[in-house]
Design a protein around this motif. Structure first.
Motif, PDB file in Angstrom:
ATOM      1  N   GLY A 281       0.621  -1.393  -0.085  1.00 44.64           N
ATOM      2  CA  GLY A 281      -0.211  -0.007  -0.030  1.00 44.64           C
ATOM      3  C   GLY A 281       0.673   1.042  -0.078  1.00 44.64           C
ATOM      4  N   HIS A 282       0.256   2.466   0.045  1.00 43.58           N
ATOM      5  CA  HIS A 282       0.971   3.723  -0.060  1.00 43.58           C
ATOM      6  C   HIS A 282       1.848   3.776   1.237  1.00 43.58           C
ATOM      7  CE1 HIS A 282       1.772   7.639  -1.082  1.00 43.58           C
ATOM      8  NE2 HIS A 282       1.454   8.042  -0.105  1.00 43.58           N
ATOM      9  N   ARG A 283       3.007   4.334   0.985  1.00 45.11           N
ATOM     10  CA  ARG A 283       4.194   4.435   1.899  1.00 45.11           C
ATOM     11  C   ARG A 283       4.545   3.133   2.388  1.00 45.11           C
ATOM     12  NH1 ARG A 283       3.253   9.752   5.454  1.00 45.11           N
ATOM     13  NH2 ARG A 283       3.469  11.434   3.805  1.00 45.11           N
ATOM     14  N   GLY A 284       4.140   1.940   1.764  1.00 48.42           N
ATOM     15  CA  GLY A 284       4.860   0.656   2.239  1.00 48.42           C
ATOM     16  C   GLY A 284       6.153   0.537   1.439  1.00 48.42           C
ATOM     17  N   ALA A 285       6.181  -0.564   0.684  1.00 48.44           N
ATOM     18  CA  ALA A 285       7.383  -1.471   0.289  1.00 48.44           C
ATOM     19  C   ALA A 285       8.199  -0.397  -0.694  1.00 48.44           C
ATOM     20  CB  ALA A 285       7.227  -2.743  -0.375  1.00 48.44           C
ATOM     21  N   THR A 286       7.664   0.332  -1.483  1.00 51.53           N
ATOM     22  CA  THR A 286       8.473   1.274  -2.342  1.00 51.53           C
ATOM     23  C   THR A 286       9.025   2.353  -1.495  1.00 51.53           C
ATOM     24  OG1 THR A 286       6.449   2.662  -2.923  1.00 51.53           O
ATOM     25  CG2 THR A 286       7.164   0.897  -4.286  1.00 51.53           C
ATOM     26  N   HIS A 287       8.488   2.548  -0.232  1.00 48.35           N
ATOM     27  CA  HIS A 287       9.078   3.905   0.483  1.00 48.35           C
ATOM     28  C   HIS A 287      10.370   3.207   1.355  1.00 48.35           C
ATOM     29  CE1 HIS A 287       6.016   5.742  -1.040  1.00 48.35           C
ATOM     30  NE2 HIS A 287       6.150   6.847  -0.058  1.00 48.35           N
ATOM     31  N   SER A 288      10.737   1.916   1.218  1.00 51.15           N
ATOM     32  CA  SER A 288      11.801   1.205   2.162  1.00 51.15           C
ATOM     33  C   SER A 288      13.147   1.539   1.745  1.00 51.15           C
ATOM     34  CB  SER A 288      11.320  -0.114   2.382  1.00 51.15           C
ATOM     35  OG  SER A 288      11.739  -0.913   0.932  1.00 51.15           O
TER      36      SER A 288
ATOM     37  N   SER B  90      15.774   9.168   0.106  1.00 52.00           N
ATOM     38  CA  SER B  90      15.147  10.559   0.815  1.00 52.00           C
ATOM     39  C   SER B  90      13.795  10.557   0.804  1.00 52.00           C
ATOM     40  CB  SER B  90      15.818  11.664  -0.068  1.00 52.00           C
ATOM     41  OG  SER B  90      15.034  11.728  -1.242  1.00 52.00           O
ATOM     42  N   HIS B  91      13.048   9.912  -0.222  1.00 51.86           N
ATOM     43  CA  HIS B  91      11.610   9.931  -0.334  1.00 51.86           C
ATOM     44  C   HIS B  91      10.946   9.404   1.100  1.00 51.86           C
ATOM     45  CE1 HIS B  91       7.799  10.301  -2.824  1.00 51.86           C
ATOM     46  NE2 HIS B  91       7.472   9.447  -1.443  1.00 51.86           N
ATOM     47  N   GLY B  92      11.376   8.064   1.565  1.00 58.37           N
ATOM     48  CA  GLY B  92      10.740   7.576   2.770  1.00 58.37           C
ATOM     49  C   GLY B  92      11.079   8.420   3.918  1.00 58.37           C
ATOM     50  N   LEU B  93      12.305   8.728   4.068  1.00 57.39           N
ATOM     51  CA  LEU B  93      12.867   9.282   5.072  1.00 57.39           C
ATOM     52  C   LEU B  93      12.029  10.596   5.223  1.00 57.39           C
ATOM     53  CD1 LEU B  93      16.725   8.610   4.851  1.00 57.39           C
ATOM     54  CD2 LEU B  93      14.953   7.515   6.516  1.00 57.39           C
ATOM     55  N   LEU B  94      12.007  11.568   4.408  1.00 60.96           N
ATOM     56  CA  LEU B  94      11.187  12.748   4.336  1.00 60.96           C
ATOM     57  C   LEU B  94       9.604  12.417   4.666  1.00 60.96           C
ATOM     58  CD1 LEU B  94      12.832  14.633   1.183  1.00 60.96           C
ATOM     59  CD2 LEU B  94      13.183  15.011   3.704  1.00 60.96           C
ATOM     60  N   ASP B  95       9.134  11.492   4.094  1.00 62.54           N
ATOM     61  CA  ASP B  95       7.648  11.123   4.278  1.00 62.54           C
ATOM     62  C   ASP B  95       7.639  10.947   5.817  1.00 62.54           C
ATOM     63  OD1 ASP B  95       6.828  11.588   1.784  1.00 62.54           O
ATOM     64  OD2 ASP B  95       6.256   9.460   1.552  1.00 62.54           O
ATOM     65  N   SER B  96       8.588  10.345   6.625  1.00 62.46           N
ATOM     66  CA  SER B  96       8.429  10.160   7.940  1.00 62.46           C
ATOM     67  C   SER B  96       8.397  11.431   8.863  1.00 62.46           C
ATOM     68  CB  SER B  96       9.491   9.203   8.371  1.00 62.46           C
ATOM     69  OG  SER B  96      10.916  10.011   8.621  1.00 62.46           O
ATOM     70  N   LEU B  97       8.686  12.446   8.193  1.00 59.02           N
ATOM     71  CA  LEU B  97       8.855  13.743   8.798  1.00 59.02           C
ATOM     72  C   LEU B  97       7.396  14.371   8.685  1.00 59.02           C
ATOM     73  CD1 LEU B  97      12.116  15.190   7.654  1.00 59.02           C
ATOM     74  CD2 LEU B  97      11.612  14.298   9.907  1.00 59.02           C
ATOM     75  N   THR B  98       6.346  13.797   8.142  1.00 62.60           N
ATOM     76  CA  THR B  98       4.994  14.234   8.259  1.00 62.60           C
ATOM     77  C   THR B  98       4.141  14.052   9.193  1.00 62.60           C
ATOM     78  OG1 THR B  98       4.058  12.453   6.901  1.00 62.60           O
ATOM     79  CG2 THR B  98       5.052  14.265   5.673  1.00 62.60           C
TER      80      THR B  98
END
Length: 175
Positions: free
Chosen positions: A58-65, A100-108
């Motif tokens: 799902g969104h922010r799942g495997a592709t954000h790892s 950087s994508h997943g790491l930045l999304d974790s800042l939301t």
């Protein structure tokens, strides 16, 4: 995130990669690394496929790892010689752009978190500090909330925009 920050990071990485190269190489590098920085959000197709947000794919799942970022970087490392680029440098910069994508999304401040450690864990994480407002998904992005998120991201990522877009010094010409 509204992707403003992701694009800014990708453009900054592309600018770094191109160095003092031609404007054409600079533009291509900025475009490609921005695409890599945005790549994890291709998982929004999961909504159309009926995959739940909370699922591993799902969104922010495997592709954000970080594992997905490493896999993409490995591919970039293999393709780099075909483009006459340094394999290691290209691979490391691709890893930086995608991770950087997943790491930045974790800042939301919203959503379910980011599956940074997939496939080793399906747990979703947030950073200890979450200064970025979560972006509305889809057409809700064209609301006052969406405009607010874009403005906050633009300001937060202003150093990346400045680095990426600041005019380059021209090389001194020899007589």
């Amino acid at each position: 995130m509204a992707s403003i920050g992701h694009v800014a990071v990708g453009m900054a990485v592309g600018r770094y990669e191109a160095g003092a190269s031609s404007r054409g190489r600079l533009a291509v590098g900025m475009l490609l690394f921005s695409a890599l920085a945005l790549l994890p959000d291709a998982d929004v197709i999961a909504f159309k496929l009926g995959i739940p947000y909370s699922a591993p794919w799902g969104h922010r799942g495997a592709t954000h790892s970080l594992a997905f970022a490493a896999l993409v970087a490995l591919g970039a490392t293999g393709l780099a010689p075909l483009l006459r680029l340094s394999a290691w440098r290209t691979g490391l910069l691709a890893l930086l752009a995608v991770a950087s994508h997943g790491l930045l999304d974790s800042l939301t401040d919203g959503g379910l978190g980011v599956a940074l450690l997939w496939p080793f864990s399906d747990e979703r994480f947030f950073a200890p500090l979450r200064p970025l407002p979560v972006a509305p998904i889809g057409t809700r992005m064209f609301s006052s909330r969406g405009l607010y998120v874009v403005a906050v991201e633009f300001i937060a990522f202003l150093p990346f925009w400045a680095f990426a877009l600041w005019p380059r010094r021209r090389a001194a010409r020899e007589p």
